[in-house]
Design a protein around this motif. Structure first.
Motif, short mmCIF file in Angstrom:
data_model
loop_
_atom_site.label_atom_id
_atom_site.label_comp_id
_atom_site.label_asym_id
_atom_site.label_seq_id
_atom_site.Cartn_x
_atom_site.Cartn_y
_atom_site.Cartn_z
N ALA A 159 0.86 -1.19 0.00
CA ALA A 159 0.00 0.00 0.00
C ALA A 159 0.89 1.23 0.00
O ALA A 159 1.80 1.35 0.82
N THR A 200 -10.51 5.30 0.83
CA THR A 200 -9.49 4.48 1.47
C THR A 200 -9.71 3.01 1.10
O THR A 200 -10.81 2.48 1.27
N HIS A 248 -4.88 0.15 2.80
CA HIS A 248 -4.36 1.34 3.46
C HIS A 248 -4.83 1.48 4.90
O HIS A 248 -4.44 2.43 5.58
N LEU A 267 1.24 2.96 8.53
CA LEU A 267 2.02 3.44 7.39
C LEU A 267 3.25 4.16 7.91
O LEU A 267 3.19 4.88 8.89
#
Length: 285
Positions: free
Chosen positions: A171, A243, A247, A251
């Protein structure tokens, strides 16, 4: 970004090509079943899209009064390569040390792209997570960089996020990709690179430098929640896209000054500089 004869979009293919070599788990080609699509959600922002920093909690604050970086970690805030051991573009990302591309001046980070004594281009990248998964990563929230971008063809600075779990897919959220030969704006892109070769992407071109200048300080940000990924320039809403499930995970942060791996590399100013005032992350709670 979409496959197109539009040169501003075609230039993004160089980044996609570079990412294929390092993000798509060794697949030689990408089946673009999802295709690269421009976002349909670029209408003027609603009240829900307004950015309210005061409603968030600071969770990561790098003000670059000093720089804690090593080549691969562990134990440093930043490493100088992508954690999956793949660099990209037309310049080698150099380690800290005698030929370091990093310096701190007036409380700001300077990343320098230049030719080394052997005549090859080198530059710098920072990642907030090391190959063992140590470092900063956050699920949801607002991520922001304040920076000056370099001028000239061939330069390719970026501020982006990668999902911590790459077991089934990668992602990626490109908050900003700036191509120096197209100085009227920058690109923001959302990717999912699937292990089976499928590729999902949403693209938006932000033509913000018709009135502003890339060489001035600006903030580039993204706010992520379960439903939307929202992008901001100077804390003003620019666009949003839905989204994806991939995701909805922690992150980590990357920022770099790359060079396009193509003919414009030879036209890039030597040296070129990206100046970063700060990088911050906020929790939405």
């Amino acid at each position: 970004m979409p496959f197109s004869s539009d040169t501003s979009r075609a230039s993004g293919a160089s980044r996609i090509s570079a990412k294929r070599r390092f993000l798509v788990f060794g697949f030689a080609t990408v089946l673009t079943l999802g295709m690269l699509k421009a976002s349909a959600n670029d209408e003027p922002g609603t009240e829900a899209d307004r950015l309210d920093i005061n409603a968030m909690r600071l969770s990561f604050d790098e003000d670059f009064t000093s720089l804690d970086v090593s080549a691969w970690g562990p134990g440093t805030r930043w490493i100088a390569h992508t954690p999956w051991s793949g660099d990209f573009g037309g310049a080698r990302f150099a380690d800290p040390g005698q030929r370091t591309p990093f310096s701190i001046e007036d409380g700001m980070l300077k990343i320098e792209a230049k030719r080394d004594p052997e005549g090859d281009w080198q530059s710098g990248l920072l990642a907030s997570m090391d190959p063992r998964g140590n470092g900063f990563a956050q699920q949801y929230g607002y991520f922001e960089m304040r920076a000056q971008l370099p001028d000239g063809p061939g330069v390719w600075p970026a501020f982006w996020l990668i999902g911590k779990d790459r077991s089934q897919s990668t992602a990626e959220i490109d908050v900003i990709e700036f191509y120096g030969d197209k100085p009227d704006g920058y690109s923001s892109v959302v990717h999912v690179w699937h292990r089976d070769g499928r590729h999902y992407s949403r693209f938006h071109r932000n033509n913000v430098f018709e009135d502003a200048r890339p060489g001035d300080f600006h903030t580039y940000g993204v706010r992520i929640d379960r439903d939307w990924i929202r992008f901001y320039f100077d804390r003003t809403f620019v666009w949003k896209t839905e989204t994806q499930e991939e995701h909805r995970q922690p992150l980590y942060i990357l920022l770099n000054l790359a060079l396009v791996d193509g003919p414009t590399k030879d036209e890039a100013p030597d040296p070129s500089h990206m100046i970063v005032d700060y990088v911050r992350a906020y929790r939405l709670d």
